[in-house]
Scaffold this motif. Structure first.
Motif, PDB file in Angstrom:
ATOM      1  N   ARG A  72       0.852  -1.188   0.000  1.00 29.22           N
ATOM      2  CA  ARG A  72       0.000   0.000   0.000  1.00 29.22           C
ATOM      3  C   ARG A  72       0.885   1.234   0.000  1.00 29.22           C
ATOM      4  O   ARG A  72       1.985   1.220   0.547  1.00 29.22           O
ATOM      5  CB  ARG A  72      -0.882   0.023   1.251  1.00 29.22           C
ATOM      6  CG  ARG A  72      -2.040  -0.926   1.204  1.00 29.22           C
ATOM      7  CD  ARG A  72      -2.812  -0.840   2.530  1.00 29.22           C
ATOM      8  NE  ARG A  72      -4.037  -1.605   2.485  1.00 29.22           N
ATOM      9  CZ  ARG A  72      -4.126  -2.901   2.725  1.00 29.22           C
ATOM     10  NH1 ARG A  72      -3.037  -3.592   3.007  1.00 29.22           N
ATOM     11  NH2 ARG A  72      -5.282  -3.522   2.669  1.00 29.22           N
ATOM     12  N   ALA A  73       0.373   2.299  -0.595  1.00 28.25           N
ATOM     13  CA  ALA A  73       1.097   3.573  -0.610  1.00 28.25           C
ATOM     14  C   ALA A  73       0.091   4.704  -0.449  1.00 28.25           C
ATOM     15  O   ALA A  73      -1.098   4.535  -0.730  1.00 28.25           O
ATOM     16  CB  ALA A  73       1.877   3.733  -1.911  1.00 28.25           C
ATOM     17  N   GLU A  74       0.580   5.839  -0.016  1.00 31.97           N
ATOM     18  CA  GLU A  74      -0.243   7.030   0.100  1.00 31.97           C
ATOM     19  C   GLU A  74       0.361   8.111  -0.772  1.00 31.97           C
ATOM     20  O   GLU A  74       1.564   8.364  -0.720  1.00 31.97           O
ATOM     21  CB  GLU A  74      -0.288   7.502   1.552  1.00 31.97           C
ATOM     22  CG  GLU A  74      -0.983   6.531   2.457  1.00 31.97           C
ATOM     23  CD  GLU A  74      -0.963   6.966   3.909  1.00 31.97           C
ATOM     24  OE1 GLU A  74      -0.129   7.817   4.283  1.00 31.97           O
ATOM     25  OE2 GLU A  74      -1.785   6.454   4.675  1.00 31.97           O
ATOM     26  N   LEU A  75      -0.486   8.736  -1.561  1.00 31.29           N
ATOM     27  CA  LEU A  75      -0.047   9.796  -2.468  1.00 31.29           C
ATOM     28  C   LEU A  75      -0.575  11.139  -1.980  1.00 31.29           C
ATOM     29  O   LEU A  75      -1.777  11.299  -1.761  1.00 31.29           O
ATOM     30  CB  LEU A  75      -0.555   9.520  -3.885  1.00 31.29           C
ATOM     31  CG  LEU A  75      -0.258  10.585  -4.931  1.00 31.29           C
ATOM     32  CD1 LEU A  75       1.249  10.737  -5.145  1.00 31.29           C
ATOM     33  CD2 LEU A  75      -0.966  10.249  -6.234  1.00 31.29           C
ATOM     34  N   VAL A  91       0.399  -0.530  -4.855  1.00 32.35           N
ATOM     35  CA  VAL A  91       1.552  -0.639  -5.750  1.00 32.35           C
ATOM     36  C   VAL A  91       1.589  -2.042  -6.330  1.00 32.35           C
ATOM     37  O   VAL A  91       1.368  -3.028  -5.636  1.00 32.35           O
ATOM     38  CB  VAL A  91       2.856  -0.328  -4.984  1.00 32.35           C
ATOM     39  CG1 VAL A  91       4.075  -0.521  -5.882  1.00 32.35           C
ATOM     40  CG2 VAL A  91       2.814   1.082  -4.418  1.00 32.35           C
ATOM     41  N   ARG A  92       1.871  -2.116  -7.650  1.00 36.76           N
ATOM     42  CA  ARG A  92       1.935  -3.425  -8.303  1.00 36.76           C
ATOM     43  C   ARG A  92       3.339  -3.780  -8.762  1.00 36.76           C
ATOM     44  O   ARG A  92       3.716  -4.937  -8.809  1.00 36.76           O
ATOM     45  CB  ARG A  92       0.957  -3.517  -9.467  1.00 36.76           C
ATOM     46  CG  ARG A  92       1.212  -2.577 -10.607  1.00 36.76           C
ATOM     47  CD  ARG A  92       0.068  -2.632 -11.614  1.00 36.76           C
ATOM     48  NE  ARG A  92       0.394  -1.940 -12.828  1.00 36.76           N
ATOM     49  CZ  ARG A  92       0.845  -2.517 -13.922  1.00 36.76           C
ATOM     50  NH1 ARG A  92       1.016  -3.813 -13.967  1.00 36.76           N
ATOM     51  NH2 ARG A  92       1.118  -1.802 -14.988  1.00 36.76           N
ATOM     52  N   PHE A 101       0.756   1.300 -10.200  1.00 42.80           N
ATOM     53  CA  PHE A 101      -0.208   1.119  -9.123  1.00 42.80           C
ATOM     54  C   PHE A 101      -1.611   0.965  -9.674  1.00 42.80           C
ATOM     55  O   PHE A 101      -1.858   1.222 -10.853  1.00 42.80           O
ATOM     56  CB  PHE A 101      -0.177   2.321  -8.161  1.00 42.80           C
ATOM     57  CG  PHE A 101      -0.564   3.622  -8.813  1.00 42.80           C
ATOM     58  CD1 PHE A 101      -1.900   4.023  -8.879  1.00 42.80           C
ATOM     59  CD2 PHE A 101       0.393   4.456  -9.369  1.00 42.80           C
ATOM     60  CE1 PHE A 101      -2.261   5.217  -9.492  1.00 42.80           C
ATOM     61  CE2 PHE A 101       0.035   5.648  -9.974  1.00 42.80           C
ATOM     62  CZ  PHE A 101      -1.297   6.026 -10.034  1.00 42.80           C
ATOM     63  N   ILE A 102      -2.525   0.554  -8.799  1.00 40.33           N
ATOM     64  CA  ILE A 102      -3.948   0.630  -9.099  1.00 40.33           C
ATOM     65  C   ILE A 102      -4.602   1.424  -7.973  1.00 40.33           C
ATOM     66  O   ILE A 102      -4.076   1.504  -6.855  1.00 40.33           O
ATOM     67  CB  ILE A 102      -4.616  -0.752  -9.287  1.00 40.33           C
ATOM     68  CG1 ILE A 102      -4.563  -1.582  -8.015  1.00 40.33           C
ATOM     69  CG2 ILE A 102      -4.019  -1.481 -10.470  1.00 40.33           C
ATOM     70  CD1 ILE A 102      -5.422  -2.835  -8.081  1.00 40.33           C
ATOM     71  N   GLY A 144      -2.263   3.099 -12.971  1.00 40.44           N
ATOM     72  CA  GLY A 144      -1.454   4.296 -13.177  1.00 40.44           C
ATOM     73  C   GLY A 144       0.014   4.037 -12.977  1.00 40.44           C
ATOM     74  O   GLY A 144       0.442   2.948 -12.578  1.00 40.44           O
ATOM     75  N   ALA A 145       0.786   5.088 -13.259  1.00 45.99           N
ATOM     76  CA  ALA A 145       2.234   5.016 -13.081  1.00 45.99           C
ATOM     77  C   ALA A 145       2.747   6.390 -12.708  1.00 45.99           C
ATOM     78  O   ALA A 145       2.153   7.412 -13.056  1.00 45.99           O
ATOM     79  CB  ALA A 145       2.898   4.520 -14.362  1.00 45.99           C
TER      80      ALA A 145
END
Length: 157
Positions: A72-75, A91-92, A101-102, A144-145
């Protein structure tokens, strides 16, 4: 195909145990499908190149291939109002120059910010980044990327 996680994240990075929780089943299914599709596409391109049907060989367009990395990530986008919660990303894959990521959010292209996530070493990171792709993958989900503004040594696998 919606999951029961909040629309915006509530501090997952930097000490919370929730970052270690498994992904929701919807996320696992989407990531698995994308990975299977990527391998099938590569095989199809290699077969077409072997038949002389085209110049494209199915090779990765990136200078170095990304490695599957699920976290998991936070933007945090600079355009967001101060105090607003971060965007939750799954994150993938990653490499020293960026990550894929999705998300359940269509994020604005070209915007900068910083992403918070845990490196493969277990170290929490806050990395300045720029979004360069976010498109619908399946209804309600976006693939996304982003590019890191500087190469990240923590992602040299």
């Amino acid at each position: 195909m919606l999951i029961a996680t909040p629309i915006r994240s509530s501090t997952l990075i930097g000490g919370s145990s929730s970052k270690a929780e498994p992904f929701p089943p919807d996320v696992e299914m989407i990531l698995s499908s994308m990975e299977a599709g990527r391998h099938a596409w590569k095989q199809e391109m290699e077969n077409a190149a072997g038949d002389g049907a085209g110049a494209h060989t199915g090779e990765e367009r990136r200078a170095g291939g990304r490695i599957s990395y699920h976290v998991r990530a936070e933007l945090h986008l600079f355009r967001d109002p101060p105090g607003s919660p971060p965007w939750l990303l799954y994150v993938r894959d990653a490499d020293p120059r960026g990550l894929g990521f999705i998300s359940t959010h269509r994020l604005p292209l070209g915007y900068g910010g910083y992403v918070e996530l845990v490196a493969p070493t277990g170290r929490p990171l806050s990395i300045p980044c720029t979004l360069f792709r976010c498109r619908e993958a399946v209804p309600g989900w976006y693939e996304g990327a982003m590019n890191f503004n500087r190469e990240q040594a923590d992602f040299h696998f």
